[in-house]
Write an enzyme that holds these catalytic residues in place. Structure first.
Site, PDB file in Angstrom:
ATOM      1  N   ASP A 110     -11.931 -10.253  -1.448  1.00  0.00           N
ATOM      2  CA  ASP A 110     -13.227 -10.406  -0.789  1.00  0.00           C
ATOM      3  C   ASP A 110     -14.170  -9.377  -1.406  1.00  0.00           C
ATOM      4  OD1 ASP A 110     -12.455  -8.062   0.598  1.00  0.00           O
ATOM      5  OD2 ASP A 110     -12.324  -9.053   2.550  1.00  0.00           O
ATOM      6  N   GLU A 138      -5.826 -10.682  -1.914  1.00  0.00           N
ATOM      7  CA  GLU A 138      -6.691 -10.499  -0.733  1.00  0.00           C
ATOM      8  C   GLU A 138      -8.161 -10.388  -1.126  1.00  0.00           C
ATOM      9  OE1 GLU A 138      -5.347  -7.264   1.811  1.00  0.00           O
ATOM     10  OE2 GLU A 138      -3.238  -7.713   1.440  1.00  0.00           O
ATOM     11  N   HIS A 189      -9.981  -6.190  -2.790  1.00  0.00           N
ATOM     12  CA  HIS A 189     -11.070  -5.926  -1.827  1.00  0.00           C
ATOM     13  C   HIS A 189     -12.152  -5.154  -2.570  1.00  0.00           C
ATOM     14  CE1 HIS A 189      -8.899  -7.394   1.626  1.00  0.00           C
ATOM     15  NE2 HIS A 189      -7.865  -6.638   1.322  1.00  0.00           N
ATOM     16  N   GLU A 237       0.813  -1.226   0.000  1.00  0.00           N
ATOM     17  CA  GLU A 237       0.000   0.000   0.000  1.00  0.00           C
ATOM     18  C   GLU A 237       0.847   1.276   0.000  1.00  0.00           C
ATOM     19  OE1 GLU A 237      -2.779  -0.543   3.236  1.00  0.00           O
ATOM     20  OE2 GLU A 237      -3.813  -2.158   2.187  1.00  0.00           O
ATOM     21  N   ASN A 245       2.418  -4.831  -3.283  1.00  0.00           N
ATOM     22  CA  ASN A 245       1.009  -5.194  -3.153  1.00  0.00           C
ATOM     23  C   ASN A 245       0.186  -3.938  -2.877  1.00  0.00           C
ATOM     24  OD1 ASN A 245      -0.856  -7.504  -2.754  1.00  0.00           O
ATOM     25  ND2 ASN A 245      -0.957  -6.879  -0.594  1.00  0.00           N
TER      26      ASN A 245
HETATM   27  C1  XIL Z   1      -6.398  -6.557   7.951  1.00  0.00           C
HETATM   28  C2  XIL Z   1      -6.785  -7.765   8.781  1.00  0.00           C
HETATM   29  O1  XIL Z   1      -7.698  -8.544   8.041  1.00  0.00           O
HETATM   30  C3  XIL Z   1      -7.398  -7.338  10.093  1.00  0.00           C
HETATM   31  O2  XIL Z   1      -7.604  -8.461  10.936  1.00  0.00           O
HETATM   32  C4  XIL Z   1      -6.492  -6.328  10.807  1.00  0.00           C
HETATM   33  O3  XIL Z   1      -7.133  -5.851  11.970  1.00  0.00           O
HETATM   34  C5  XIL Z   1      -6.158  -5.171   9.879  1.00  0.00           C
HETATM   35  O4  XIL Z   1      -5.571  -5.668   8.675  1.00  0.00           O
HETATM   36  N1  XIL Z   1      -4.965  -4.768   3.388  1.00  0.00           N
HETATM   37  C6  XIL Z   1      -3.968  -5.595   3.859  1.00  0.00           C
HETATM   38  C7  XIL Z   1      -4.246  -6.494   4.994  1.00  0.00           C
HETATM   39  O5  XIL Z   1      -2.887  -5.646   3.252  1.00  0.00           O
HETATM   40  O6  XIL Z   1      -3.108  -6.724   5.790  1.00  0.00           O
HETATM   41  C8  XIL Z   1      -5.380  -5.992   5.853  1.00  0.00           C
HETATM   42  O7  XIL Z   1      -5.669  -6.985   6.829  1.00  0.00           O
HETATM   43  C9  XIL Z   1      -6.587  -5.675   4.993  1.00  0.00           C
HETATM   44  C10 XIL Z   1      -6.255  -4.600   3.999  1.00  0.00           C
END
Ligand code: XIL
Length: 364
Positions: free
Chosen positions: A280, A278, A249, A172, A213
């Site tokens: 979802d 990641e 996401h 990020e 990422n």
């Molecule tokens: C999130 C986790 O899912 C949570 O449990 C935690 O509290 C915060 O981080 N992007 C990422 C992940 O790269 O590491 C994040 O994970 C979600 C967003």
């Protein structure tokens, strides 16, 4: 495109498959109580279907759930061919006190993966979030902070040397408008922290694949284009960057990124691997059948983007059960973002992914 690459991928997968045996659904039943996903003799897990299609299918793993919830553990063990620690490799987790490491939870996941023939995505080394307070409140000079980051990367990558398939080295680093995020790293070290981080990680484990990422980089937009320019420049300078991770996401209320294959192709053309890291798809509650179908479509768009891209290596979901999803805690009024509900019942999205993988395997 993937088809032209089929022989090479197929050989790699065949070699890997020979090295271990994926546990069967009945093995899961034996170790963890009744598996929630009932499999007939010809049914396949997502991980098995992914092997045939030439991609790994991964999940983020919540270590508390893994310890306490046997049905969760059984699905994590059988349904996926890769795992990512949801939190336990982050800086605040591994070094809550300066100089004192706690590798135990992350080691447990690495052991779990090895026992189940899974690869591990290391997540994550350099990020603005989930940093220990000794670091954020330390008021370090630039030189001190650079040493601290160097040591962190060297120690963490070194600890897991030989056990990590892909590291999210930098996470990020961009804003949505394509400018660089004003993190502690950019503020104190300048943009060169990214090249340094990749070089240090490569020194500590030359065989791990090193990724950058980010989120909101699924389609072609200002952010993904800035990321593309950065990795092109890194490659030009011979910085050891191997891949680009697209978090995935999504939210059913936004358009699905139908141009994802075109976007991933831009990175592939530079000689980089890609991965969905990641995935979802959150839903504004309450859930209804229209939203559930939109969710299945969005998951499918992400996976198909990967399947159409020659060097897209894996499709990882950010957890598989709504019971442990990060979404309700972060996105007010939203939830139901995963492939399975709280009781591990599969949703339309699961079926869609399964069908996409079967079709892709048939094309190879
Ligand atoms: C999130 C986790 O899912 C949570 O449990 C935690 O509290 C915060 O981080 N992007 C990422 C992940 O790269 O590491 C994040 O994970 C979600 C967003």
């Amino acid at each position: 495109m993937k088809a032209t690459h089929a022989v090479v991928v197929g050989t790699a997968v065949a070699l890997l498959a020979g090295a271990f045996t994926l546990p069967t659904a009945s093995a899961a039943t034996g170790s963890g109580g009744p598996g929630p996903v009932k499999k007939g003799s010809s049914a396949r897990t997502l991980g098995e279907l992914g092997d045939r299609a030439g991609v790994r299918i991964g999940t983020a793993v919540d270590m508390s759930a893994l310890a306490a919830d046997a049905p969760y553990r059984a699905v994590a063990a059988t349904e996926f061919s890769a795992v990512t620690p949801e939190n336990v490799m982050k800086w605040e987790a591994v070094e809550p006190t300066r100089g004192t490491y706690d590798w135990a939870p992350a080691d447990q996941l690495v052991d779990f993966a090895r026992a189940n023939g899974q690869q591990v995505r290391g997540h994550t080394l350099v990020w603005h979030s989930q940093l220990p307070s000794w670091l954020t409140e330390g008021d370090f000079s630039a030189a001190e902070l650079r040493d601290i980051l160097h040591r962190h990367i060297t120690d963490e990558v070194g600890h897991f040397k030989g056990k990590i398939w892909q590291w999210d080295v930098v996470n990020e680093a961009f804003n949505d408008d394509g400018t660089m995020r004003d993190s502690i790293w950019l503020q104190k070290l300048g943009p060169g922290y990214i090249a340094d981080a990749f070089r240090w990680a490569h020194q500590a484990d030359p065989k791990a694949k090193l990724y950058i990422n980010d989120y909101n980089v699924e389609g072609v937009n200002a952010k993904s284009t800035a990321l593309l320019a950065l990795v092109a420049e890194l490659k030009k300078q011979h910085v050891p960057v191997d891949g680009v991770g697209v978090q995935g996401h999504l939210d059913v209320t936004y358009d699905a990124p139908h141009d994802i294959a075109a976007n991933l192709q831009r990175f592939d053309d530079l000689g980089l691997e890609t991965a969905i890291t990641e995935a979802d798809v959150r839903i504004p509650l309450p859930v209804d059948s229209t939203k559930t179908e939109a969710q299945a479509e969005a998951y499918s768009v992400l996976l198909q983007g990967c399947l159409l891209t020659e060097h897209c290596t894996d499709f990882t979901v950010w957890g598989f059960s709504d019971k442990y999803s990060w979404v309700p805690g972060v996105f007010k009024g939203e939830g139901s973002a995963n492939l399975m509900d709280e009781n591990l019942r599969t949703k339309a999205a699961y079926t869609a992914l399964s069908q996409d993988l079967k079709l892709a395997a048939g094309r190879r």
